[in-house]
Structures are given as structure tokens and as C-alpha cells.
Design an enzyme around this catalytic site. Sequence first.
Site, mmCIF file in Angstrom:
data_model
loop_
_atom_site.group_PDB
_atom_site.id
_atom_site.type_symbol
_atom_site.label_atom_id
_atom_site.label_comp_id
_atom_site.label_asym_id
_atom_site.label_seq_id
_atom_site.Cartn_x
_atom_site.Cartn_y
_atom_site.Cartn_z
ATOM 1 N N ASP A 53 0.711 3.653 2.039
ATOM 2 C CA ASP A 53 0.440 4.282 3.740
ATOM 3 C C ASP A 53 -1.024 5.213 3.219
ATOM 4 O O ASP A 53 -1.106 5.107 2.598
ATOM 5 C CB ASP A 53 1.339 4.794 4.089
ATOM 6 C CG ASP A 53 1.729 5.079 5.451
ATOM 7 O OD1 ASP A 53 1.164 3.773 6.070
ATOM 8 O OD2 ASP A 53 2.171 5.795 6.418
ATOM 9 N N ASP A 103 0.769 -1.414 -0.479
ATOM 10 C CA ASP A 103 0.613 0.391 -0.427
ATOM 11 C C ASP A 103 0.641 1.242 0.642
ATOM 12 O O ASP A 103 1.977 0.766 0.456
ATOM 13 C CB ASP A 103 -0.559 0.183 0.941
ATOM 14 C CG ASP A 103 -0.363 0.399 2.508
ATOM 15 O OD1 ASP A 103 0.352 -1.211 2.698
ATOM 16 O OD2 ASP A 103 -0.020 0.823 3.119
HETATM 17 N N1 ADE Z 1 2.449 -2.926 6.426
HETATM 18 C C1 ADE Z 1 2.056 -2.894 5.262
HETATM 19 N N2 ADE Z 1 1.382 -1.547 5.356
HETATM 20 C C2 ADE Z 1 1.999 -0.935 6.283
HETATM 21 C C3 ADE Z 1 1.573 0.585 6.597
HETATM 22 N N3 ADE Z 1 1.087 1.292 5.453
HETATM 23 N N4 ADE Z 1 1.952 0.920 7.866
HETATM 24 C C4 ADE Z 1 2.833 -0.136 8.832
HETATM 25 N N5 ADE Z 1 2.971 -0.475 8.334
HETATM 26 C C5 ADE Z 1 2.599 -1.568 7.473
#
Ligand code: ADE
Length: 266
Positions: free
Chosen positions: A206, A204
Site C-alpha cells: 500500500d 504490494d
Molecule cells: N488490492 C491490491 N493492492 C491493493 C491496495 N494497496 N489497496 C487496495 N486494494 C488493493
Amino acid sequence: MTTPRADVAVIGGSGFYSFLRDATEHEVATPYGAPSAPIAVGEVAGRSVAFLPRHGKHHEAPPHGIGYRANAWALRSLGVRQVLAPCAVGGLRDSVAPGDLVVPDQLVDRTFRRVGSFVESGAVHLPFADPYCPGVRAALSGADPDVHDGATMVVVEGPRFSTRAESRHYAEQGWDLINMTGAPEAALAREMGQCYASLALVTDMDAGAESGEGVGQEDVFALFRANLERLTGLLSDAIGALPDPDDCACGSWWDGVELTYEVPGR
Ligand code: ADE
């Protein structure tokens, strides 16, 4: 059944069980309690490989509830000297996108309620300027030409994802990836004298983007599941290409240091 020895370990999600050939499972006791799950030991690329699902067999443990010390100690007690650590990460900048694989070379530890060391007394200060083993990193990044070689991963406490402001802040620091399990796992491996490197799958972007919903757990899990075969293939190739751990400083930083904790088999 006596627990077999293993040279190499993979610490990752429960989907990785299937990549070990002729695996048997073993309960391992440690001075730090039980590891996340019984450890599966089987064969990959002609090596004896241990697999430990970081969050437990059925994803019971949240990132801040993982028995990181028990996991590292248990693997070392089987003889493991080299650890490959696949993990899910969020991307913090446009140079990475969901589905990308990255082998980080730097780590920023922003966790705050985990026991991060085996050292409970005495003057034992391990070198950690380069938190990942160069030999294991090279085996991972050489296994697939599309892998990004080098990135800074910030590890946050979780279990919640970051706010947009936190996410922007991390990106402004120049950090590339965000994750919840890479610390203290990497430092504890070094304390056990193990060569360790992460293989990060970007699941992703974030929450830093101004639009969109932010990150959701289902998206992260689904992307990880969709890439499992690719990850296991890459890990198998990397295991076949691992250098001799005796040629690496990760296992000898303690020469001349009086350790105040037990390293099994040292
Ligand atoms: N693991 C996978 N995506 C993440 C994110 N956006 N923030 C923290 N840990 C994660």
C-alpha cells in the site's frame, strides 16, 4: 445444455479458469441482472466447482461496478453452499510482505456506493460478527503451512489506491490488509446462506511507506499472475478438505427469521 449443479464456487481473477477439469460455461440470469461473466462449472478434487471471474472475463468491471448481488444469487441458484474467494490485497504492516498468503478473520467495510444487501424491506438483520466461515477458513489455512491465519482486512471503495495519509490511518487502526472487493461480497454470501472465506494474496505494501512510489496497478497484476499456480494448487487442496456445509451455522442463521428476499433453492 442445462446448467449443472455445483457445491463449491471460486470467485476470483480470470486466470483461474484453467484449474477446473472438463469445464462448461453457462449464462445464468438473476433478478439482479447478469453475473460478471458466464459461470464455468467443472471438477476439482472430486467436487463440482463453479468458477466466476469477479471482474468479468476480460476484467471489464471495476471494483465498484461489479454486480455483487447478481454474482452471489447466480452461484446460489446453481446450488453453491461454499465459496472460496481469492483476492489481491495491499499489506498495511511489516508482518506481511508481497507474495504472502493470508486468510483474514475480520473485515472492515469502508465502501460507500455499492448495494450491500438483498434486504430491501422488513426486519432482517444477519449476524456478521465473524464475517468468514470457520470451516472454509480452516480448509484454506490448513492447505499450506506458510499461510498466515487471521488478519483484519479493510475494504475501500476504490478504484483509486489510497493516499499515504489514508494508508497510515488504516494501519493505525490496527488493520492488516487493504482490498477493494471483499465487501459486500462476504455479507451477500452470508445473506445467501453460503459459507464464505477470502484467500488474500499480498501484492504490494500500500502507500503507507514514507518512501517509494506508492502502489501501481501493473505491480499488483504482475504479482498476482506470478502466484497463480500456487494459488490454484492451494485452492484445489482446500476444496478437497472442505467440511460438510450442513454442519455450519452460515447456512442456518435465518432459522426463525422471516426473510424478505428470495434465496434460490432454499
Ligand atoms: N488490492 C491490491 N493492492 C491493493 C491496495 N494497496 N489497496 C487496495 N486494494 C488493493
